[in-house]
Structures are given as C-alpha cells and as structure tokens.
Design an enzyme around this catalytic site. Structure first.
Site, PDB file in Angstrom:
ATOM      1  CG  HIS A  84       1.277  24.502 -13.550  1.00 48.10           C
ATOM      2  ND1 HIS A  84       0.333  24.070 -13.650  1.00 48.10           N
ATOM      3  CD2 HIS A  84       1.848  25.301 -14.504  1.00 48.10           C
ATOM      4  CE1 HIS A  84      -0.248  24.467 -14.571  1.00 48.10           C
ATOM      5  NE2 HIS A  84       0.790  25.048 -15.460  1.00 48.10           N
ATOM      6  CG  ASP A 220      -2.057  22.942 -11.133  1.00 44.57           C
ATOM      7  OD1 ASP A 220      -1.478  23.934 -10.457  1.00 44.57           O
ATOM      8  OD2 ASP A 220      -1.457  22.548 -12.206  1.00 44.57           O
ATOM      9  CB  SER A 654      -1.467  27.016 -16.842  1.00 49.35           C
ATOM     10  OG  SER A 654      -1.341  25.944 -17.377  1.00 49.35           O
TER      11      SER A 654
END
Ligand code: ARG
Ligand code: GLU
Length: 719
Positions: A84, A220, A654
């Site tokens: 992402h 991810d 992240s």
C-alpha cells in the site's frame, strides 16, 4: 516469606513487561529503554540500533515517499516496504494492457526496474538535541508570539548553518510541544525504482473489508531499489546511476516468531496525540469523526458502485478508494475504542488529580492551576470551528473537480499581472496541461458529478449557517436551491469538465481568458472555498492552535513535575522512533480469543471468486494444494502469513521492519487491529496490537510464487 514476596513482586514486574507503550527516540534509548528491552529479551544494545560512531540499523531505515517507512535488505540497495506504500507508483505504471496492480510486477533483471518520477527515500545521518540553542533568548515571562518568533529565527539560523557546514539536509523539530528540540541531518535519494510487487489479490488481499482488522492474510509488501551516482550520492534519475551501496542492511531470519517473543519496530510514526485534554478527545471522537465518517461513507458508496461496473474505473479509483476508506474505518475504530476504554472519563479523572496537585503549592497553582479550565474555554470555540473545517475538506474538497480547478488560481493571478514575463505564464500553462493529463487519466465523471450534488447539499443543510461559505449560499440561490441542477450545469458547461475542451482552451490561451476561468462554476466554488478558508477559518484556527500549543507545552511540563518517576515519550511527529513489545494474542470481546498468527489456511477459508477482495490466484492455490512452501514453512509444515505484537505503532510505521531479539528482520509492519486504533489517543496494552506480514510469506511469494528467487539471492538469509 519476605524473600518469596520480593520474588513475587519482581515476577509481576517482569510479567507486566509484555507491552510497553511509547515511541522512543533512538538517541535516548540507552538512557531510557535499553535495560528494559534487554529484560524483555533483546540481545543487543542501543548502540547497535542507533550509533553515530559506527554503522548501525538506522542506516538501513528510510522515509519512503511522503508517509511510509522502508528498509534496506541487500548490499545493493534493495528496499522493502508495504504494497500500500508502493501503491501509487505501481498504479502509475499500470494500464489496461499492463495491469501491474492486478497482475503484479517483477523485474527479472536490473534493466527492467522501473523509475518513478517524484518518488524519494530519505536516510537519517544523525540527530542531536539542540534544545538549548533553540530556546536561547526565550524566557518564561515573554508572550507566546514573542517566544514563537525567537524560536523560529533560531531554528532557521541553526538549520542553515548546520546544512551548510555538514553538506546534508538539516531539519529541526519540536518535541513535547516545544519543551525540547532536535535536529535531523538527512540525505534524500531521488532515483528509486520499482523492483517487484505481488498482484493486488495478494498485496491487498482482503482489501478494505479486512483493513484495520485481525485476523489478516494480506501479503502487503513491494520491493524497490535505491540508485545513486558513481560516488554513491543522491542523483536525479539517470540510466547511468548504479544501485546504492548502503552502510547497513537487515539480515532476514527464517526462524519466525512465537508468542511472547521480543520484537521491536524501527520507523517513522506520523502523528499521535497522547497528551490531549479530555475535552479535545471528546471533540475528535464525538464531534468531528462522526461527520467525517458519514461524509466518507457517501463518497465510498458512489466509488464502489462505479468500480463494480467497470474494470477501468476500478484501476482509476483503486488508490483513491483505498485512501478514503482507510481514514474512514480508522475513525470508526478510534471512536469506538475511546468509548470502550472510557478514555474521556479517565482523562477527566487524571485532570482532576493534576488540579489537586497544582492546588497543593502556590507556585504550582500559579503556573498550572489555570491550564485545564483554559483548555475547556478554548476548545468551546475551537471544536465548532474545526468542524466547519471538516465539512470543507471532506464535503467541499471531496469533489475532485474542485481540487483540480483550484490549481488554476496561479494562472489567473499571473494573467492579470501585466508585468509578469510571458515565459512564466507559458511555464505555468504547460504545468497545467500536464496536470490535466494526470487528472483525467484517473477520473470518472459520473462519480464526481453525483458526489458534487450530494456533498454540497449536506455541506449546506447540516453545517451551522454561521459557518457557511458565501459562495455556497450564492450559487445555491442562482440555481433555485437545487444542487443537483448546479452539478448538472457545471459538468455540461464548464471548461474543466471536458478534457478536449480544456486542452483546446489551454492551447489557445490568451491572458484575457482568465475571465473565462473566473466565471467557471468549478473555479468559482474552488476559489470561493479557498477565500472562505483564508478569511474565516485559517486565522482563527491558527490563533487557537497557538494558544492550545502553549497550554499543551505547560501542561506536559506540569505532568512531568507531578510524576517525576514516570517515563514520558514524545508524541509521534514523523521522526525516527523505536517501539518495542512482544508477540501476543488478545481477547477482543467476550468469549472470543484471537491467536497471534495467521496461516495460508485462512486465505483458502476466505477465498471467494465472486468477491473482489477475496479472489485467490490459481498459482497460489496450486502451491497450497501441494504444500509447496520450501524453506519458508514453519516447523510444523504450515505457512504463516501475518502475526501480531504489542508494539505501539501508528500511521507512517507502515513498511517498518519488525525485528527480533537479535535485530533480524522477521516481519513488515502494515497495520493495527480494529480494537486498538484509538492508540493514537490512548494506548491499551490488553487490546493494542500491530499487524505484521511474516517475512517468510513475503519471501515465499517472491521466490515460489513469482519465481524471482534472484532477489532472495541478494539478501542475507538466516535459516
Ligand atoms: N490500514 C493500513 C494503513 O493505515 C493499511 C491501508 C492500506 N490498505 C487498504 N486496504 N486501504 O495504512
Ligand atoms: N497502515 C498504516 C500506515 O500506512 C500503519 C497502520 C497504523 O496506523 O498503525 O502507516
């Protein structure tokens, strides 16, 4: 007896060390955290994590793009981050013919690695405490404005001097609301190429349905590579650039993690607000979140139904949808978590304690006695004002065409200025033509048209009229109180609404044409909102924020004085931090237990070819049915996908590496659990978990699924 009691107390103290709230500064680690980390199982030292004297882990951590973390995992500048986080880059290389978003992308050699204009990564060279220099000339009696301006001048001067003398970029940031200041020397690389990305149904498996939730089965991750010039220094993209040689890269462990294993996360947490007063938390979770949630819901519904109908629209809106949905869901979780924790009551109790403490001594009373009431008084004005800002950004600027038309303000200004050289106008025109190409590539008019009518209606009917932007009232009257008619008219007549019409207009643009722009409905709305913001919102917001900031500074100072034995950590501000905790399960609600890891079995359980978020690739099914996991399997032959731990993380973390007691990479952080999303405001050790991709699943996908084993070959693998 006494001895057993002491042992028991010690044991309890150690047992409690399963979750440590806080995001700690690498340079204070030795002083504040090293011992505790080691008690929890860490086998290295603070110096191994951050050192100015030798290469250390910090030399392998980067800011990726604008809001993520990444880490270097090979001697040749290979970089790991989340899918992402790479999403925008992957999307920009995607088209219906070459749909890397959907199908994945793997560079099979260096020449296939794809450059990404505008994408940068930033490495920290070192940081230093510069509080004394920055607060020079500041004293307790001066006004806040005076204080601010002295500090601003000091910061500017020291930043410039430091950058000049070091040859690096230098930024100074406040900590604890300006009680302390640190300087960061950094180096930013501008040639960062896409190396690999799994298909979306792996990299974003579960999509927004599973987002912010555990149990999770998302692969991810994406891979990039940093390129440098022949001196290993940052350079603009050039085919002559070579892979960057890092000072450090993370070894990767295939040993996996078990419950209670020590882990730490090293990266760039973006923003937390741990020291807000109760009234502010109430404003966020009970006033502005609910409005933003509702407005986003409407937009998401419209996106969704158009995306379901067309593959092109799905590609065009994938990133936009994910962005809007991500914030939407986070706010829902946050408001619920705050309620469940009774956080507002807890904060009020704490504030009462603070007031009692302040009342215990005249000196305290003079300095701290008025803080809490002052907060209450300011927030009474600030909360409704801020809500009007929420309407403006979520409803007004939720309309894509408004954001686009707003970009023409410069051109209008330049066109009216007879003295402005023609060259500059031409440059601006060219930039706008390019912006138009980018904008229309990912734009679907029926979506925006519907959203415009809806958003303006809500903006007008639900917001207290005191805060109505003038332009909204005006336009509404012009169109007989009918925003749908306004929207229809705009999309039919506007120069912005049609790419051909706009191109034509810009190709033949003369300075006097600024009048046509100014008459355009989209432009009128955009510039009207902008003006409303400048005249009626920005100034007051700034005034209140300045007052609140200074109250926060004094409040935190007071808290530190009241609780001298408590260890305070500064709120996240997108500077490099360490957080540490243990791999841990949790009990989200009555009668439910969530274990600390997920496996490929869960992917197969969720599989549903009819639901976009749960489609599973044939190739993955094949590997699964043969249990062909190679060395990436667990000792029991299972393939683990994700795990959770009690590391206190937030947005920006992240892509951060999740490291074991030996500093080996075991996972990539990518999310938090639903029950723990309020941790930006208040952390709950029983509920807050960070979600990580198990590095073995990542390597399995690269190696077994994609056949890109040459990339694993570059890494330092510990079996
Ligand atoms: N919740 C994660 C974060 O805040 C992941 C967001 C991206 N994934 C998504 N399905 N929207 O960034
Ligand atoms: N997904 C988040 C990010 O982009 C991390 C999750 C969180 O907010 O903790 O940084």
């Amino acid at each position: 007896m006494k001895k057993t009691l002491i042992t028991l107390v010690l044991l309890l103290a150690i047992m409690r060390l399963t979750a440590i709230e806080g995001m700690w500064l690498p340079i204070l680690l030795q002083q504040l955290n090293e011992k505790e980390m080691q008690q929890m199982g860490f086998r290295l030292t603070a110096e191994d994590i951050y050192s100015v004297n030798q290469n250390s882990m910090k030399d392998a951590i980067v800011i990726f793009g604008r809001g993520c973390t990444g880490e270097i995992i090979s001697p040749e500048g290979l970089l790991l981050t989340n899918h992402h986080c790479g999403h925008g880059a992957i999307q920009r290389h995607s088209s219906l013919e070459n749909d890397y978003l959907q199908d994945g992308f793997w560079a099979m050699n260096r020449s296939e690695e794809l450059p990404n204009a505008g994408l940068t990564v930033t490495l920290l060279v070192r940081m230093e405490d510069v509080t004394q220099t920055i607060l020079k000339g500041v004293n307790a009696d001066m006004s806040e404005i005076m204080r601010d301006s002295i500090i601003r001048i000091n910061i500017k001067a020291l930043e410039k001097q430091s950058a000049d003398s070091s040859g690096y970029d230098a930024q100074i940031r406040p900590f604890y609301f300006g009680n302390e200041y640190y300087i960061f020397f950094t180096e930013t690389f501008r040639d960062v190429r896409l190396v690999g990305a799994p298909p979306s149904n792996i990299g974003n498996f579960g999509g927004d349905t599973d987002n912010w939730m555990w149990p999770r089965h998302t692969g991810d991750f994406s891979l990039f590579r940093i390129y440098a010039d022949e001196n290993n220094k940052p350079a603009d993209y050039s085919p002559d650039n070579v892979p960057y040689t890092p000072k450090y890269h993370f070894p990767i462990s295939l040993k996996g993690v078990e419950k209670d294993d020590f882990t730490f996360v090293f990266g760039y947490p973006g923003r937390t607000q741990q020291y807000l007063p109760a009234v502010a938390v109430e404003g966020i979770t009970e006033v502005s979140n609910p409005v933003a949630i509702k407005l986003r819901e409407r937009r998401l519904e419209t996106f969704q139904s158009a995306m379901n109908e067309s593959q092109l629209v799905r590609i065009q809106y994938a990133s936009k949808y994910a962005g809007v949905a991500n914030g939407w869901k986070k706010m829902i979780g946050e408001s619920r978590g705050i309620k469940r924790m009774e956080a507002i009551d807890k904060k009020r109790e704490h504030e009462q304690e603070f007031m009692n403490w302040a009342a215990s001594k005249p000196a305290y009373e003079a300095k701290y006695g008025g803080i809490i009431p002052a907060f209450e008084a300011i927030y009474k004005h600030f909360i409704p004002l801020n809500l009007s800002r929420t309407y403006m950004s979520e409803a007004g600027l939720g309309i894509e065409m408004l954001r686009f038309a707003g970009q023409f303000a410069d051109l209008v200004r330049m066109s009216k200025d007879k003295k402005k050289p023609d060259e500059e106008k031409q440059k601006r025109l060219l930039a706008l033509k390019n912006a138009a190409d980018g904008f229309f590539k990912n734009y679907h008019e029926p979506i925006d048209k519907k959203i415009m009518a809806e958003m303006l209606e809500i903006y007008f009917s639900e917001l207290n009229p005191v805060y109505h932007p003038e332009v909204l009232t005006e336009l509404r009257a012009e169109f007989n109180n009918d925003f749908e008619a306004l929207s229809n008219h705009a999309y039919e007549k506007s120069i912005f609404a049609d790419p051909e019409r706009l191109k034509n207009f810009l190709d033949n643009y003369k300075p006097r044409d600024h009048k046509k722009i100014e008459r355009d409905v989209f432009y009128r709305l955009a510039s009207g909102l902008n003006e409303h913001f400048r005249n009626n919102i920005a100034g007051s917001v700034q005034k209140y924020e300045r007052q609140l900031d200074s109250l926060q500074r004094i409040y935190v100072q007071g808290l530190m004085e009241m609780q001298p034995e408590r260890r305070f950590y500064p709120d996240a501000n997108f500077t490099l931090r360490i957080t540490y905790g243990k791999v841990d399960d949790y009990y989200p609600m009555d009668a439910v237990h969530y274990s600390h890891y997920s496996t490929i079995e869960g992917i197969m359980e969720k599989e549903n070819p009819d639901i976009y978020d749960y489609v599973v690739e044939d190739r993955l099914k094949e590997l699964y049915s043969n249990a062909d996991y190679g060395r990436y399997a667990d000792s029991d032959g299972q393939l683990r996908v994700c795990f959770i731990a009690s590391n206190h993380t937030t947005g920006g973390n992240s892509g951060s590496p999740v490291l074991n007691a030996d500093g080996h990479l075991v996972g990539i952080n990518f999310d938090r659990n639903w029950e723990g999303t309020m941790s930006d405001l208040m952390y709950d050790p029983d509920m807050c978990r960070n979600i990580s991709l198990d590095i073995r699943y990542c390597l399995f996908i690269i190696d077994k699924f994609a056949g890109a084993g040459h990339l694993v070959g570059e890494m330092s693998i510990i079996e």
